[in-house]
Motif scaffolding. Structure first.
Motif, PDB file in Angstrom:
ATOM      1  N   ALA A 413      -9.381  -7.513   2.617  1.00  0.00           N
ATOM      2  CA  ALA A 413      -9.107  -6.169   3.120  1.00  0.00           C
ATOM      3  C   ALA A 413      -8.310  -5.384   2.087  1.00  0.00           C
ATOM      4  N   ALA A 414      -8.559  -4.082   2.020  1.00  0.00           N
ATOM      5  CA  ALA A 414      -7.879  -3.232   1.036  1.00  0.00           C
ATOM      6  C   ALA A 414      -6.377  -3.291   1.199  1.00  0.00           C
ATOM      7  N   SER A 415      -5.899  -3.464   2.430  1.00  0.00           N
ATOM      8  CA  SER A 415      -4.453  -3.511   2.669  1.00  0.00           C
ATOM      9  C   SER A 415      -3.806  -4.755   2.083  1.00  0.00           C
ATOM     10  N   ARG A 416      -4.580  -5.800   1.862  1.00  0.00           N
ATOM     11  CA  ARG A 416      -4.032  -7.043   1.323  1.00  0.00           C
ATOM     12  C   ARG A 416      -4.143  -7.141  -0.192  1.00  0.00           C
ATOM     13  N   ARG A 417      -4.949  -6.297  -0.785  1.00  0.00           N
ATOM     14  CA  ARG A 417      -5.195  -6.413  -2.224  1.00  0.00           C
ATOM     15  C   ARG A 417      -3.934  -6.179  -3.041  1.00  0.00           C
ATOM     16  N   LYS A 418      -3.102  -5.217  -2.601  1.00  0.00           N
ATOM     17  CA  LYS A 418      -1.886  -4.939  -3.363  1.00  0.00           C
ATOM     18  C   LYS A 418      -0.934  -6.123  -3.318  1.00  0.00           C
ATOM     19  N   ASP A 419      -0.799  -6.763  -2.149  1.00  0.00           N
ATOM     20  CA  ASP A 419       0.079  -7.928  -2.050  1.00  0.00           C
ATOM     21  C   ASP A 419      -0.433  -9.078  -2.900  1.00  0.00           C
ATOM     22  N   MET A 420      -1.750  -9.273  -2.890  1.00  0.00           N
ATOM     23  CA  MET A 420      -2.324 -10.371  -3.664  1.00  0.00           C
ATOM     24  C   MET A 420      -2.209 -10.109  -5.164  1.00  0.00           C
ATOM     25  N   ALA A 421      -2.396  -8.841  -5.562  1.00  0.00           N
ATOM     26  CA  ALA A 421      -2.269  -8.501  -6.979  1.00  0.00           C
ATOM     27  C   ALA A 421      -0.847  -8.719  -7.466  1.00  0.00           C
TER      28      ALA A 421
END
Length: 481
Positions: A413-421
């Motif tokens: 999900a787009a909302s999780r991409r920043k945390d994963m990055a």
């Protein structure tokens, strides 16, 4: 069962407002440090118990061993030189020093505005607290960062302590600080361009691709290190990636020897036994494993029993990896979300999405290797040239897999991409730095951590939304008085 959040609330009501951030930070730090170790211990004990059911003589020793191990884990978290005390010192030092430094700045006759004085007070207090709290962690001596040396063979060896134990924490803080600064600059630029009607599709594309690109680049560095420089990664990382990759270590070793020049196609260098042992296990012709006779070794060996088709191997990898991932993600999501039927459905969807991401990650890595070795790489030059084949297996094929795998982030999900990055970025940076370095240079790392912490904490206190992801909300709630 009482959660860490409930414990924080109870302590917060009983403690004076000035001490509440310290208690919240300590409880959160203790839970994050101890809970994973307790869970691992329970799982290990449960596995041993299932294997040893019915052996009454072993039951009591196992229970005693479990109790002793559990006691050790719970008590080790109370060590004043460990992570919980560090969290309390960092947060408590920031909030308490902010009061003192704020009063001092207000007494000085300065031309700074009230907002500027406030930010300066937070920055200075966070910097000092960051410096002192990291020094607290660094003061603990461990065998992993110690060595013995002597000037001459006959001299008595002297212990030497190295730095680097807190490097991951420092890189995490530095990455977050850079993200805060760049994010603020980009936000201001966006406001100006939107107001002027100059915001373009390229600006939107850059905004949407920033986090996926960071994740893909970071994963490329991590996977390259796992393949060619595993000592640059924590042991737990190496173990987990190896488990997820499910690859024959002899195949990895063969490609490593290609890169080192020890295994050379068309030459007899004594490397045939390595892959010929693999040929015996998989019932392949022994000549496949002889680099002097077979140039290059067939891609079917990379598939490890899935046949000659690279596409079929990629599909089978996806299916196997998806099943392996669901066995991990589904129980965790059910425990966290499934309070009713709707929660169960959400848990199932979340687990399936995360499993698809990881399965695609693994599949893209393997297919990237095949793409460079068989499907595309040889056709870009002379596919019968030994030098070309040597170059491909000496790093190009692995590099192609490393480049491709991280783009599986689009399954999340787009909302999780920043945390994963932001999660993988500091770990990727760690692969570019030595895990141990001379103790006399430790002050540089401490300075970077203190400066980065000051930037992040100042932003949290003034504009919590600028600190992206879960970290911003966690720090905001912890720092509240």
């Amino acid at each position: 069962m009482t959660s860490p959040r409930q414990i924080q609330d109870k302590l917060g009501k009983a403690a004076p407002p000035i001490l509440r951030p310290v208690l919240r930070a300590y409880v959160l730090g203790y839970a994050s440090a101890v809970a994973p170790r307790v869970l691992t211990l329970i799982l290990q004990y449960g596995a041993r118990w299932r294997k040893g059911r019915g052996l009454e003589r072993e039951a009591q020793p196992q229970r005693d061993s479990f109790a002793a191990s559990l006691r050790h884990v719970l008590c080790s978290g109370l060590d004043p030189q460990r992570f919980p005390a560090f969290c309390a010192a960092l947060v408590g030092g920031t909030t308490l020093l902010d009061i003192l430094i704020g009063r001092l700045i207000n007494r000085l006759r300065t031309k700074l505005s009230a907002v500027a004085r406030r930010r300066l007070s937070i920055w200075i207090s966070s910097f000092i607290a960051g410096w002192l709290s990291l020094r607290l962690l660094q003061s603990k001596k461990t065998k992993a960062y110690a060595a013995e040396t002597s000037a001459n063979e006959n001299d008595k060896q002297k212990p030497i302590q190295y730095a680097g134990r807190t490097l991951d924490l420092t890189l995490f803080a530095a990455t977050r600080a850079v993200d805060v600064v760049i994010g603020e600059l980009w936000s201001q630029r966006r406001q100006r361009r939107v107001a002027a009607g100059r915001w373009s599709w390229l600006d939107s594309f850059i905004s949407n691709m920033a986090d996926p690109s960071i994740f893909a680049a970071s994963c490329a560095l991590i996977m390259w290190a796992w393949f060619y420089a595993p000592s640059g990664l924590p042991q737990s990382y190496n173990k987990w990636i190896s488990s997820a990759a499910a690859v024959d270590p002899r195949l990895i070793e063969a490609l490593r020897r290609c890169r080192k020049g020890e295994l050379r196609y068309g030459e007899e260098t004594g490397q045939a036994p390595l892959l010929q042992a693999m040929c015996e296990d998989y019932k392949w012709p022994l000549e496949w494993g002889d680099p002097a006779r077979t140039v290059p070794f067939p891609c079917e060996m990379v598939h490890m029993g899935c046949g000659p088709s690279c596409e079929y191997h990629a599909l089978s990898r996806f299916v196997r990896s998806f099943k392996w991932s669901m066995a991990t993600y589904l129980p965790l999501n059910i425990l966290a979300r499934s309070k009713n039927l709707t929660g169960f459905r959400r848990a199932l969807v979340s687990a399936a999405r995360s499993s698809s991401f990881l399965a695609t990650f693994i599949t893209l890595f393997y297919y990237g290797v095949c793409l460079a070795r068989t499907r595309a790489g040889p056709h870009l030059g002379n596919k019968h040239d030994v030098t070309t084949r040597q170059t491909i297996d000496a790093g190009v094929c692995v590099g192609c897999g490393c480049f491709m795998c991280g783009w599986s982030i689009f399954f999340e999900a787009a909302s999780r991409r920043k945390d994963m990055a932001l999660f993988v970025a500091p770990r990727a940076l760690a692969t570019l730095l030595p895990r141990r370095y001379p103790l006399e240079k430790q002050w540089r790392e401490t300075l970077v951590f203190a400066f980065s912490t000051a930037v992040v904490f100042t932003c949290v206190r003034e504009n919590r939304s600028r600190v992206r992801g879960v970290l911003g909300s966690v720090l905001g709630s912890v720092l509240e008085t």
